[in-house]
Motif scaffolding. Sequence first.
Motif, PDB file in Angstrom:
ATOM      1  N   ALA A 149       0.882  -1.350   0.095  1.00 35.56           N
ATOM      2  CA  ALA A 149       0.143  -0.109   0.163  1.00 35.56           C
ATOM      3  C   ALA A 149       0.814   1.542  -0.015  1.00 35.56           C
ATOM      4  O   ALA A 149       1.813   1.272   0.790  1.00 35.56           O
ATOM      5  CB  ALA A 149      -0.944   0.186   1.127  1.00 35.56           C
ATOM      6  N   PRO A 150       0.553   2.318  -0.728  1.00 42.65           N
ATOM      7  CA  PRO A 150       1.388   3.612  -0.867  1.00 42.65           C
ATOM      8  C   PRO A 150       1.437   4.262   0.521  1.00 42.65           C
ATOM      9  O   PRO A 150       0.324   5.036   0.580  1.00 42.65           O
ATOM     10  CB  PRO A 150       0.711   4.287  -2.015  1.00 42.65           C
ATOM     11  N   ALA A 151       2.102   3.885   1.547  1.00 44.72           N
ATOM     12  CA  ALA A 151       2.013   4.460   2.764  1.00 44.72           C
ATOM     13  C   ALA A 151       2.914   5.540   2.721  1.00 44.72           C
ATOM     14  O   ALA A 151       4.083   5.479   2.244  1.00 44.72           O
ATOM     15  CB  ALA A 151       2.372   3.402   4.028  1.00 44.72           C
ATOM     16  N   GLY A 152       2.588   6.763   3.261  1.00 42.21           N
ATOM     17  CA  GLY A 152       3.080   7.932   3.508  1.00 42.21           C
ATOM     18  C   GLY A 152       3.163   9.005   2.281  1.00 42.21           C
ATOM     19  O   GLY A 152       4.222   9.927   2.352  1.00 42.21           O
ATOM     20  N   ILE A 153       2.187   8.792   1.254  1.00 41.15           N
ATOM     21  CA  ILE A 153       2.243   9.623   0.293  1.00 41.15           C
ATOM     22  C   ILE A 153       1.245  10.793   0.552  1.00 41.15           C
ATOM     23  O   ILE A 153       0.069  10.555   1.110  1.00 41.15           O
ATOM     24  CB  ILE A 153       1.742   8.796  -0.934  1.00 41.15           C
ATOM     25  N   ARG A 164       5.856  14.572  13.837  1.00 43.11           N
ATOM     26  CA  ARG A 164       4.929  13.605  14.109  1.00 43.11           C
ATOM     27  C   ARG A 164       4.415  12.969  12.942  1.00 43.11           C
ATOM     28  O   ARG A 164       3.987  11.491  12.721  1.00 43.11           O
ATOM     29  CB  ARG A 164       3.640  14.070  14.712  1.00 43.11           C
ATOM     30  N   ASP A 165       4.271  13.523  11.509  1.00 37.75           N
ATOM     31  CA  ASP A 165       3.866  13.124  10.344  1.00 37.75           C
ATOM     32  C   ASP A 165       4.787  11.970   9.984  1.00 37.75           C
ATOM     33  O   ASP A 165       4.639  10.937   9.582  1.00 37.75           O
ATOM     34  CB  ASP A 165       3.709  14.077   9.448  1.00 37.75           C
ATOM     35  N   ARG A 166       6.035  12.372  10.312  1.00 32.52           N
ATOM     36  CA  ARG A 166       7.347  11.302   9.883  1.00 32.52           C
ATOM     37  C   ARG A 166       7.071  10.109  10.673  1.00 32.52           C
ATOM     38  O   ARG A 166       7.304   8.941  10.055  1.00 32.52           O
ATOM     39  CB  ARG A 166       8.551  12.170   9.991  1.00 32.52           C
ATOM     40  N   ARG A 167       6.993  10.220  12.007  1.00 32.00           N
ATOM     41  CA  ARG A 167       7.091   9.166  12.800  1.00 32.00           C
ATOM     42  C   ARG A 167       5.829   8.221  12.373  1.00 32.00           C
ATOM     43  O   ARG A 167       5.863   7.007  12.208  1.00 32.00           O
ATOM     44  CB  ARG A 167       6.676   9.335  14.370  1.00 32.00           C
ATOM     45  N   ASP A 168       4.556   8.814  12.060  1.00 31.86           N
ATOM     46  CA  ASP A 168       3.471   7.942  11.711  1.00 31.86           C
ATOM     47  C   ASP A 168       3.755   7.239  10.339  1.00 31.86           C
ATOM     48  O   ASP A 168       3.432   6.094   9.949  1.00 31.86           O
ATOM     49  CB  ASP A 168       2.198   8.872  11.252  1.00 31.86           C
ATOM     50  N   ARG A 173       5.129   2.200   7.572  1.00 38.05           N
ATOM     51  CA  ARG A 173       6.017   1.403   6.530  1.00 38.05           C
ATOM     52  C   ARG A 173       6.861   0.236   7.135  1.00 38.05           C
ATOM     53  O   ARG A 173       7.546  -0.585   6.730  1.00 38.05           O
ATOM     54  CB  ARG A 173       7.187   2.386   5.942  1.00 38.05           C
ATOM     55  N   GLY A 174       6.688   0.328   8.537  1.00 36.64           N
ATOM     56  CA  GLY A 174       7.297  -0.716   9.339  1.00 36.64           C
ATOM     57  C   GLY A 174       8.861  -0.288   9.561  1.00 36.64           C
ATOM     58  O   GLY A 174       9.627  -1.223   9.966  1.00 36.64           O
ATOM     59  N   LEU A 175       9.337   0.787   9.480  1.00 38.99           N
ATOM     60  CA  LEU A 175      10.664   1.260   9.711  1.00 38.99           C
ATOM     61  C   LEU A 175      10.969   1.603  11.133  1.00 38.99           C
ATOM     62  O   LEU A 175      12.119   1.616  11.437  1.00 38.99           O
ATOM     63  CB  LEU A 175      11.185   2.407   8.793  1.00 38.99           C
ATOM     64  N   THR A 176      10.003   1.932  11.952  1.00 39.55           N
ATOM     65  CA  THR A 176      10.272   2.074  13.532  1.00 39.55           C
ATOM     66  C   THR A 176      10.803   0.891  13.918  1.00 39.55           C
ATOM     67  O   THR A 176      10.295  -0.219  14.030  1.00 39.55           O
ATOM     68  CB  THR A 176       9.060   2.513  14.154  1.00 39.55           C
ATOM     69  N   PRO A 177      11.841   0.834  14.923  1.00 37.91           N
ATOM     70  CA  PRO A 177      12.513  -0.208  15.468  1.00 37.91           C
ATOM     71  C   PRO A 177      11.330  -0.593  16.588  1.00 37.91           C
ATOM     72  O   PRO A 177      10.860   0.078  17.161  1.00 37.91           O
ATOM     73  CB  PRO A 177      13.837   0.301  16.069  1.00 37.91           C
ATOM     74  N   PRO A 178      11.337  -1.976  17.020  1.00 40.21           N
ATOM     75  CA  PRO A 178      10.601  -2.386  18.010  1.00 40.21           C
ATOM     76  C   PRO A 178      10.915  -1.671  19.283  1.00 40.21           C
ATOM     77  O   PRO A 178      12.115  -1.753  19.773  1.00 40.21           O
ATOM     78  CB  PRO A 178      10.662  -3.834  17.887  1.00 40.21           C
TER      79      PRO A 178
END
Length: 194
Positions: A149-153, A164-168, A173-178
Amino acid sequence: MASEDADENVDRGTDGPAGTGPAQGAENAGPSAGGPVDPEIAAAVAAARAAGPGHGETVRIDSWIWAVRLIKTRSQGATACRGGHVHVNGERVKPAYSLRVGDEVRLRNEGRERVVIVKRLIRKRVGAPVAVQCYIDNSPPPPPRETVAPAGIRDRGTGRPTKRDRRDMERLRGLTPPGFSSGMSAPEGRPRGR
């Protein structure tokens, strides 16, 4: 004269006398075989013969995988050989390995494994239609592309994304570390600052 030398090199790798090996089957599909020949294909075959090694010369593996367009640059081919990503007949090879007709080449590049059998030796890079005639491709099919899915467009004209938008977007995208929090880690509920 150069094309005759290239034919001799192709015949050298066959099991029998000149003209009886498996490499001759595709070349005899000319007017003598009864079918019309496309002039572009005939010119491409002539170019491949001209790009072949001279009498008594050999072809390096790094040069051949570049010439048949399995690798984008010759230096990438040499790097792949040094890194152990190129195998000929099941063994790791160095960039200067002399290739022969009938060898099986396994190459891992860009996350995909290519398995080809050498049909013709060439030194110079040729066009894609000619390059395909120089090997038999036994590679497994490429993995299917995942439909993401085009996430973050963002809409055009909405400006730069906030923190905050960047973190969302990273979380989508699943790039935030656990175990990574969104910035509210101080005991008082205040954002951590310096």
